[in-house]
Motif scaffolding. Structure first.
Motif, mmCIF file in Angstrom:
data_model
loop_
_atom_site.group_PDB
_atom_site.id
_atom_site.type_symbol
_atom_site.label_atom_id
_atom_site.label_comp_id
_atom_site.label_asym_id
_atom_site.label_seq_id
_atom_site.Cartn_x
_atom_site.Cartn_y
_atom_site.Cartn_z
ATOM 1 N N CYS A 45 0.849 -1.186 0.000
ATOM 2 C CA CYS A 45 0.000 0.000 0.000
ATOM 3 C C CYS A 45 0.888 1.241 0.000
ATOM 4 O O CYS A 45 2.058 1.176 0.375
ATOM 5 C CB CYS A 45 -0.962 0.014 1.194
ATOM 6 S SG CYS A 45 -0.158 -0.020 2.819
ATOM 7 N N ILE A 46 0.322 2.364 -0.434
ATOM 8 C CA ILE A 46 1.090 3.597 -0.565
ATOM 9 C C ILE A 46 1.183 4.285 0.791
ATOM 10 O O ILE A 46 0.183 4.605 1.422
ATOM 11 C CB ILE A 46 0.437 4.550 -1.592
ATOM 12 C CG1 ILE A 46 0.263 3.836 -2.928
ATOM 13 C CG2 ILE A 46 1.272 5.815 -1.752
ATOM 14 C CD1 ILE A 46 1.537 3.311 -3.546
ATOM 15 N N LEU A 47 2.425 4.504 1.215
ATOM 16 C CA LEU A 47 2.706 5.041 2.540
ATOM 17 C C LEU A 47 3.042 6.530 2.515
ATOM 18 O O LEU A 47 2.834 7.249 3.491
ATOM 19 C CB LEU A 47 3.870 4.259 3.146
ATOM 20 C CG LEU A 47 4.219 4.444 4.606
ATOM 21 C CD1 LEU A 47 3.050 4.029 5.500
ATOM 22 C CD2 LEU A 47 5.458 3.621 4.940
ATOM 23 N N GLY A 48 3.595 7.013 1.388
ATOM 24 C CA GLY A 48 3.996 8.416 1.330
ATOM 25 C C GLY A 48 4.215 8.869 -0.100
ATOM 26 O O GLY A 48 4.219 8.075 -1.037
ATOM 27 N N ILE A 49 4.405 10.177 -0.254
ATOM 28 C CA ILE A 49 4.670 10.798 -1.542
ATOM 29 C C ILE A 49 5.959 11.601 -1.412
ATOM 30 O O ILE A 49 6.099 12.406 -0.482
ATOM 31 C CB ILE A 49 3.510 11.725 -1.961
ATOM 32 C CG1 ILE A 49 2.243 10.892 -2.226
ATOM 33 C CG2 ILE A 49 3.865 12.554 -3.179
ATOM 34 C CD1 ILE A 49 2.351 9.947 -3.418
ATOM 35 N N ALA A 50 6.922 11.387 -2.337
ATOM 36 C CA ALA A 50 8.221 12.047 -2.242
ATOM 37 C C ALA A 50 8.075 13.559 -2.201
ATOM 38 O O ALA A 50 7.452 14.160 -3.070
ATOM 39 C CB ALA A 50 9.105 11.637 -3.420
ATOM 40 N N SER A 51 8.664 14.152 -1.166
ATOM 41 C CA SER A 51 8.571 15.591 -0.978
ATOM 42 C C SER A 51 9.922 16.245 -1.265
ATOM 43 O O SER A 51 10.042 17.081 -2.141
ATOM 44 C CB SER A 51 8.122 15.900 0.455
ATOM 45 O OG SER A 51 8.044 17.283 0.689
ATOM 46 N N HIS A 52 10.947 15.863 -0.530
ATOM 47 C CA HIS A 52 12.298 16.347 -0.785
ATOM 48 C C HIS A 52 13.267 15.403 -0.089
ATOM 49 O O HIS A 52 12.864 14.506 0.630
ATOM 50 C CB HIS A 52 12.492 17.780 -0.278
ATOM 51 C CG HIS A 52 12.606 17.885 1.211
ATOM 52 N ND1 HIS A 52 11.519 17.793 2.048
ATOM 53 C CD2 HIS A 52 13.678 18.067 2.021
ATOM 54 C CE1 HIS A 52 11.916 17.932 3.297
ATOM 55 N NE2 HIS A 52 13.216 18.085 3.318
#
Length: 291
Positions: free
Chosen positions: A238-245
């Motif tokens: 499952c998707i845990l996060g979205i790349a930010s920096h």
């Protein structure tokens, strides 16, 4: 379930959590060293072909490319920083293109979708990287088999997680890769970050450190997914996060091998779900960005 079966499941679950060495003070000191410089691609990754949910967002009029993930037949999740310049003006919306398909080298099996609406998290702040989450509604539906499940709960501290993107493969060559690459990271999650008083990882972010030296996200991978791994298979669950920096390493020549920060998905899980349901029920076709 028998007692033996329960104990076996417990052993398997515990084996999925990678142990961390060192005390809290040492962990905090190591992370602070990586915090000296932040900039905004997968580096030192390996090719991957099973990430059907991956999307590439192109904005040629801004010369900007980001990653994304299909979370509904109508919706793609990405970083707010990727689309915060897009106004409600139809010209800009018409020039946001979302590619969904096969991102292996040489593959032509991709379909391009246009954006119908963009919804940015109401608490998004570029300066602090807070709530760096945005939703893009597609003009046409994506195939159901490409839809990824979202994690509603964070995973345990120190758990091995995966991330994928189209960034450069080796750290010393910043040009983007022609195919999708994957890296494996260790999560330093907010529940324990608070315990260790790590001030750069608030509860709306997931902070990670490389397992393999130099494995990191870098520029061009903003918006790409971080995911929980299935136990013993390393497939995305499952998707845990979205790349930010990412947090640059002081020893990296082009500063792409330090820790990586992701916008948490479990934290705004309700907001994401409510936005999609609201649009489905009212089918407005044009969503207020402050919803």
């Amino acid at each position: 379930m028998s007692i033996c079966s329960y104990l076996w499941c417990l052993i398997i679950s515990l084996s999925c959590v990678a142990p961390l060495s060192g005390n809290p003070a040492a962990v905090k000191e190591q992370i602070s060293l990586k915090r000296e410089k932040t900039i905004t691609n997968i580096v030192n990754g390996v090719p991957t072909i099973d990430k059907k949910f991956f999307a590439r967002i192109n904005m040629p009029y801004r010369d900007k490319v980001c990653g994304g993930v299909v979370i509904d037949r109508w919706w793609v999740l990405t970083a707010a920083r990727c689309v915060d310049h897009v106004s409600d003006h139809q010209y800009e919306l018409r020039n946001v293109f979302i590619e969904i398909g096969n991102f292996t080298t040489g593959s032509q099996q991709k379909k391009t979708y246009k954006a119908k609406a963009i919804v940015i998290h109401p608490m998004y702040n570029l300066t602090t990287n807070s709530h760096d989450i945005a939703l893009i509604k597609l003009v046409k539906r994506a195939p159901m088999f490409r839809v990824a499940e979202l994690c509603s709960e964070p995973v345990e501290y120190g758990t091995e997680v995966g991330a994928c993107g189209l960034g450069s493969t080796p750290a010393r060559h910043p040009s983007p890769s022609a195919s999708l690459h994957e890296i494996f990271l260790r999560g330093i999650f907010f529940s324990f970050a608070s315990f260790f008083e790590i001030d750069f990882c608030p509860d709306d972010q997931v902070c990670t450190e490389p397992i393999t030296d130099g494995a990191s996200i870098c520029n061009l991978d903003e918006g790409s997914p971080l995911y929980k791994l299935q136990c013993h298979s390393r497939a995305a669950e499952c998707i845990l996060g979205i790349a930010s920096h990412f947090v640059a390493s002081e020893h990296s020549e082009i500063n792409c091998s330090g820790g990586s920060n992701f916008a948490s998905v479990p934290h705004p899980y309700e907001w994401i779900s409510e936005t999609i349901v609201f649009d489905f029920l009212f089918n407005s076709g044009h969503l207020d960005r402050s919803f």
